[in-house]
Design a protein around this motif. Structure first.
Motif, PDB file in Angstrom:
ATOM      1  N   GLU A 120      -0.965 -13.313  16.021  1.00 21.00           N
ATOM      2  CA  GLU A 120       0.071 -13.588  15.010  1.00 21.00           C
ATOM      3  C   GLU A 120      -0.135 -12.711  13.777  1.00 21.00           C
ATOM      4  O   GLU A 120       0.811 -12.098  13.258  1.00 21.00           O
ATOM      5  CB  GLU A 120       0.017 -15.064  14.617  1.00 21.00           C
ATOM      6  N   ARG A 121      -1.389 -12.622  13.316  1.00 18.58           N
ATOM      7  CA  ARG A 121      -1.682 -11.803  12.129  1.00 18.58           C
ATOM      8  C   ARG A 121      -1.536 -10.308  12.448  1.00 18.58           C
ATOM      9  O   ARG A 121      -1.033  -9.548  11.624  1.00 18.58           O
ATOM     10  CB  ARG A 121      -3.094 -12.101  11.635  1.00 18.58           C
ATOM     11  N   ALA A 122      -1.966  -9.910  13.631  1.00 19.63           N
ATOM     12  CA  ALA A 122      -1.811  -8.510  14.024  1.00 19.63           C
ATOM     13  C   ALA A 122      -0.339  -8.139  14.116  1.00 19.63           C
ATOM     14  O   ALA A 122       0.073  -7.058  13.660  1.00 19.63           O
ATOM     15  CB  ALA A 122      -2.512  -8.255  15.355  1.00 19.63           C
ATOM     16  N   LYS A 123       0.459  -9.027  14.683  1.00 17.55           N
ATOM     17  CA  LYS A 123       1.907  -8.774  14.811  1.00 17.55           C
ATOM     18  C   LYS A 123       2.538  -8.558  13.439  1.00 17.55           C
ATOM     19  O   LYS A 123       3.357  -7.643  13.252  1.00 17.55           O
ATOM     20  CB  LYS A 123       2.585  -9.939  15.531  1.00 17.55           C
ATOM     21  N   ALA A 124       2.165  -9.392  12.460  1.00 15.77           N
ATOM     22  CA  ALA A 124       2.742  -9.261  11.122  1.00 15.77           C
ATOM     23  C   ALA A 124       2.407  -7.900  10.514  1.00 15.77           C
ATOM     24  O   ALA A 124       3.253  -7.257   9.876  1.00 15.77           O
ATOM     25  CB  ALA A 124       2.232 -10.390  10.229  1.00 15.77           C
ATOM     26  N   ILE A 125       1.176  -7.448  10.726  1.00 15.74           N
ATOM     27  CA  ILE A 125       0.763  -6.144  10.206  1.00 15.74           C
ATOM     28  C   ILE A 125       1.507  -5.021  10.930  1.00 15.74           C
ATOM     29  O   ILE A 125       2.000  -4.071  10.305  1.00 15.74           O
ATOM     30  CB  ILE A 125      -0.762  -5.975  10.351  1.00 15.74           C
ATOM     31  N   ILE A 126       1.590  -5.126  12.254  1.00 15.13           N
ATOM     32  CA  ILE A 126       2.292  -4.097  13.041  1.00 15.13           C
ATOM     33  C   ILE A 126       3.761  -4.023  12.636  1.00 15.13           C
ATOM     34  O   ILE A 126       4.331  -2.928  12.492  1.00 15.13           O
ATOM     35  CB  ILE A 126       2.156  -4.387  14.551  1.00 15.13           C
ATOM     36  N   ASP A 127       4.400  -5.186  12.448  1.00 16.66           N
ATOM     37  CA  ASP A 127       5.807  -5.196  12.064  1.00 16.66           C
ATOM     38  C   ASP A 127       6.014  -4.462  10.740  1.00 16.66           C
ATOM     39  O   ASP A 127       6.982  -3.712  10.585  1.00 16.66           O
ATOM     40  CB  ASP A 127       6.310  -6.642  11.945  1.00 16.66           C
ATOM     41  N   GLU A 128       5.119  -4.674   9.783  1.00 16.58           N
ATOM     42  CA  GLU A 128       5.208  -3.932   8.519  1.00 16.58           C
ATOM     43  C   GLU A 128       4.961  -2.443   8.740  1.00 16.58           C
ATOM     44  O   GLU A 128       5.646  -1.593   8.175  1.00 16.58           O
ATOM     45  CB  GLU A 128       4.186  -4.473   7.522  1.00 16.58           C
ATOM     46  N   GLY A 129       3.969  -2.162   9.561  1.00 16.02           N
ATOM     47  CA  GLY A 129       3.636  -0.757   9.806  1.00 16.02           C
ATOM     48  C   GLY A 129       4.774   0.013  10.422  1.00 16.02           C
ATOM     49  O   GLY A 129       5.008   1.183  10.089  1.00 16.02           O
ATOM     50  N   MET A 130       5.528  -0.626  11.315  1.00 14.91           N
ATOM     51  CA  MET A 130       6.600   0.064  12.037  1.00 14.91           C
ATOM     52  C   MET A 130       7.875   0.215  11.219  1.00 14.91           C
ATOM     53  O   MET A 130       8.832   0.847  11.684  1.00 14.91           O
ATOM     54  CB  MET A 130       6.903  -0.669  13.345  1.00 14.91           C
ATOM     55  N   LEU A 131       7.903  -0.317  10.014  1.00 11.98           N
ATOM     56  CA  LEU A 131       9.096  -0.175   9.183  1.00 11.98           C
ATOM     57  C   LEU A 131       9.337   1.273   8.777  1.00 11.98           C
ATOM     58  O   LEU A 131      10.464   1.659   8.476  1.00 11.98           O
ATOM     59  CB  LEU A 131       8.970  -1.052   7.924  1.00 11.98           C
ATOM     60  N   GLU A 132       8.285   2.074   8.738  1.00 11.17           N
ATOM     61  CA  GLU A 132       8.399   3.488   8.391  1.00 11.17           C
ATOM     62  C   GLU A 132       7.515   4.303   9.332  1.00 11.17           C
ATOM     63  O   GLU A 132       6.531   3.782   9.872  1.00 11.17           O
ATOM     64  CB  GLU A 132       7.962   3.724   6.940  1.00 11.17           C
ATOM     65  N   PRO A 133       7.826   5.584   9.517  1.00 11.06           N
ATOM     66  CA  PRO A 133       6.960   6.430  10.354  1.00 11.06           C
ATOM     67  C   PRO A 133       5.586   6.576   9.715  1.00 11.06           C
ATOM     68  O   PRO A 133       5.434   6.539   8.494  1.00 11.06           O
ATOM     69  CB  PRO A 133       7.684   7.775  10.370  1.00 11.06           C
ATOM     70  N   GLY A 134       4.574   6.753  10.553  1.00 17.23           N
ATOM     71  CA  GLY A 134       3.240   7.020  10.032  1.00 17.23           C
ATOM     72  C   GLY A 134       2.415   5.778   9.842  1.00 17.23           C
ATOM     73  O   GLY A 134       2.113   5.396   8.709  1.00 17.23           O
ATOM     74  N   TYR A 135       2.035   5.144  10.948  1.00 14.75           N
ATOM     75  CA  TYR A 135       1.206   3.938  10.849  1.00 14.75           C
ATOM     76  C   TYR A 135       0.163   3.932  11.965  1.00 14.75           C
ATOM     77  O   TYR A 135       0.481   4.203  13.120  1.00 14.75           O
ATOM     78  CB  TYR A 135       2.042   2.659  10.909  1.00 14.75           C
ATOM     79  N   ILE A 136      -1.073   3.614  11.592  1.00 11.93           N
ATOM     80  CA  ILE A 136      -2.195   3.497  12.535  1.00 11.93           C
ATOM     81  C   ILE A 136      -2.829   2.136  12.322  1.00 11.93           C
ATOM     82  O   ILE A 136      -3.197   1.785  11.192  1.00 11.93           O
ATOM     83  CB  ILE A 136      -3.243   4.604  12.290  1.00 11.93           C
ATOM     84  N   GLY A 144       0.816  -1.205   0.000  1.00 16.05           N
ATOM     85  CA  GLY A 144       0.000   0.000   0.000  1.00 16.05           C
ATOM     86  C   GLY A 144       0.852   1.257   0.000  1.00 16.05           C
ATOM     87  O   GLY A 144       0.560   2.229  -0.709  1.00 16.05           O
ATOM     88  N   ARG A 145       1.910   1.257   0.795  1.00 13.92           N
ATOM     89  CA  ARG A 145       2.823   2.401   0.814  1.00 13.92           C
ATOM     90  C   ARG A 145       3.475   2.601  -0.548  1.00 13.92           C
ATOM     91  O   ARG A 145       3.570   3.726  -1.059  1.00 13.92           O
ATOM     92  CB  ARG A 145       3.896   2.191   1.881  1.00 13.92           C
ATOM     93  N   GLN A 146       3.925   1.511  -1.147  1.00 12.12           N
ATOM     94  CA  GLN A 146       4.598   1.622  -2.440  1.00 12.12           C
ATOM     95  C   GLN A 146       3.644   2.135  -3.511  1.00 12.12           C
ATOM     96  O   GLN A 146       3.999   3.002  -4.315  1.00 12.12           O
ATOM     97  CB  GLN A 146       5.180   0.267  -2.832  1.00 12.12           C
ATOM     98  N   ARG A 147       2.429   1.609  -3.531  1.00 12.26           N
ATOM     99  CA  ARG A 147       1.481   2.011  -4.569  1.00 12.26           C
ATOM    100  C   ARG A 147       1.080   3.471  -4.451  1.00 12.26           C
ATOM    101  O   ARG A 147       0.773   4.110  -5.456  1.00 12.26           O
ATOM    102  CB  ARG A 147       0.232   1.122  -4.506  1.00 12.26           C
ATOM    103  N   THR A 148       1.069   3.998  -3.232  1.00 12.66           N
ATOM    104  CA  THR A 148       0.699   5.409  -3.048  1.00 12.66           C
ATOM    105  C   THR A 148       1.919   6.324  -3.055  1.00 12.66           C
ATOM    106  O   THR A 148       1.806   7.518  -2.742  1.00 12.66           O
ATOM    107  CB  THR A 148      -0.079   5.598  -1.732  1.00 12.66           C
ATOM    108  N   GLY A 149       3.079   5.788  -3.400  1.00 13.61           N
ATOM    109  CA  GLY A 149       4.277   6.620  -3.549  1.00 13.61           C
ATOM    110  C   GLY A 149       4.959   6.974  -2.253  1.00 13.61           C
ATOM    111  O   GLY A 149       5.765   7.904  -2.217  1.00 13.61           O
ATOM    112  N   ASN A 150       4.675   6.240  -1.180  1.00  7.38           N
ATOM    113  CA  ASN A 150       5.293   6.489   0.128  1.00  7.38           C
ATOM    114  C   ASN A 150       5.107   7.923   0.610  1.00  7.38           C
ATOM    115  O   ASN A 150       5.924   8.447   1.356  1.00  7.38           O
ATOM    116  CB  ASN A 150       6.792   6.135   0.096  1.00  7.38           C
ATOM    117  N   GLY A 151       4.003   8.543   0.184  1.00  7.58           N
ATOM    118  CA  GLY A 151       3.785   9.929   0.545  1.00  7.58           C
ATOM    119  C   GLY A 151       2.803  10.146   1.677  1.00  7.58           C
ATOM    120  O   GLY A 151       2.566  11.294   2.078  1.00  7.58           O
TER     121      GLY A 151
END
Length: 355
Positions: free
Chosen positions: A298-314, A270-277
């Motif tokens: 387990e599924r929530a953790k996987a999503i959170i781990d992706e979210g925390m790779l860059e600033p700006g995640y809810i 999702g970040r890549q498709r929207t241009g990381n903006g």
């Protein structure tokens, strides 16, 4: 009063101590206390009583410990001010008395009068602005999604009447988009003036369109809405609804702060498709809430781990809560999101130097 601004900071891609979380439809039928209220009042009757609507809005904040409240309302509320007669029918949804099918039907729509016709909603927001210790998110339905109800006359799976009007009467379609765009701008501007701290534009069903049609028939109005509200110093969220992954690359120039994702596209994609903006929000499949807690975490953790790779995640769901969800499950999930992300962020965020 201690004010939790974690959600606001995440929307602005600032550092947070934990990942913020709220849930679409978090004030709803999964809560036994809310079901009792609904035994005596309809959705529209609750919306018409500011004190009751404010109480329902605050219930999940107290019970779940979420980082933001979402106004208890309905996306159809502002169309009443346009002169549209409708009802929210149990087990169906919005039902329109006289669906829009022609240019004359569009011409009959009045300009919105928020202060005159929808003052009860503004009063609810004002109450919540005083009472809440977390930000209040207000919202509006996006023009395509609202148009789909106005044209079909009720919820649809095919949107065949909507697309028929869009393709065969484009001048009528764009006139309707203009009127609904004006409605949204005035409505959300009044929300912020009354105390709303962020807003979300729900486009729940626009994923029914091909990218080419979205870009031609819908995106110009969405862009106009966010441009028209760009002077407001609050986070602005666009949620293009379910099955909208193929539309995300069209949103790169939108003057929004946050893009909501459904569960069919990963946070990274999702970040890549929207241009990381943008900051991003999402995107647990709501029906994972019926899974065993180990799998859910387990599924929530996987999503959170992706979210925390860059600033700006809810953290949020990829769509709204459903009645069979468990209050206890949601509470435990919320605590897990906070606790797990807090531990990870302690280790990964670089401490700021004091000057």
């Amino acid at each position: 009063m201690t004010y939790n601004d974690t959600f606001i900071r995440a929307c602005r891609k600032q550092d947070t101590e934990h990942i913020p979380v709220w849930y679409m439809r978090q004030a709803g039928r999964y809560d036994p206390e809310y079901r009792k209220i609904k035994e005596n009042y309809s959705l529209l009757e609750i919306c018409g009583q500011p004190e009751l609507a404010a109480e329902v809005t605050m219930m999940p904040v107290r019970k779940l410990g979420v980082d933001a409240a979402i106004l208890y309302s309905d996306i159809m509320n502002p169309v009443a001010s346009l002169g549209v007669k409708f009802d929210i029918v149990k087990n169906i949804g919005p039902v329109i008395e006289n669906p829009i099918r022609s240019a004359a039907d569009v011409d009959r729509l009045k300009p919105i009068d928020v202060e005159g016709d929808l003052s009860h909603i503004l009063k609810t927001i004002a109450i919540l602005d005083k009472e809440l210790e977390v930000p209040l998110i207000t919202f509006a339905g996006a023009p395509f999604t609202i148009a789909s109800y106005l044209i079909e006359g009720r919820p649809s799976k095919s949107y065949h009447r909507t697309k028929e009007l869009m393709y065969s009467q484009p001048q009528v379609w764009f006139k309707l988009m203009d009127k609904l765009g004006d409605m949204v701008i005035a409505y959300l501007r009044a929300h912020v003036a009354s105390g709303g701290k962020a807003f979300q534009l729900f486009d729940s069903w626009v994923g029914a369109l091909a990218p080419r049609d979205f870009e031609h028939y819908v995106l110009p109005t969405i862009s106009r809405i966010f441009a028209g509200l760009s002077d407001l110093d609050v986070p602005k969220i666009y949620f293009p609804g379910v099955s909208s992954g193929e539309l995300l690359s069209s949103l790169r120039n939108l003057q929004a702060d946050v893009i909501g994702l459904d569960w069919r596209v990963s946070i990274t994609e999702g970040r890549q498709r929207t241009g990381n903006g943008f900051a991003v929000q999402g995107n647990l499949d709501p029906y994972l809430l019926t899974a065993p807690m180990d799998l859910l975490k387990e599924r929530a953790k996987a999503i959170i781990d992706e979210g925390m790779l860059e600033p700006g995640y809810i953290f949020n769901l990829g769509h709204g809560l459903f009645p069979e969800a468990s209050l206890d499950t949601l509470k435990e999930l919320t605590e897990y999101i906070h606790d797990y992300s807090r531990e990870v962020l302690k280790k990964t965020q670089t401490p700021r130097l004091s000057l």
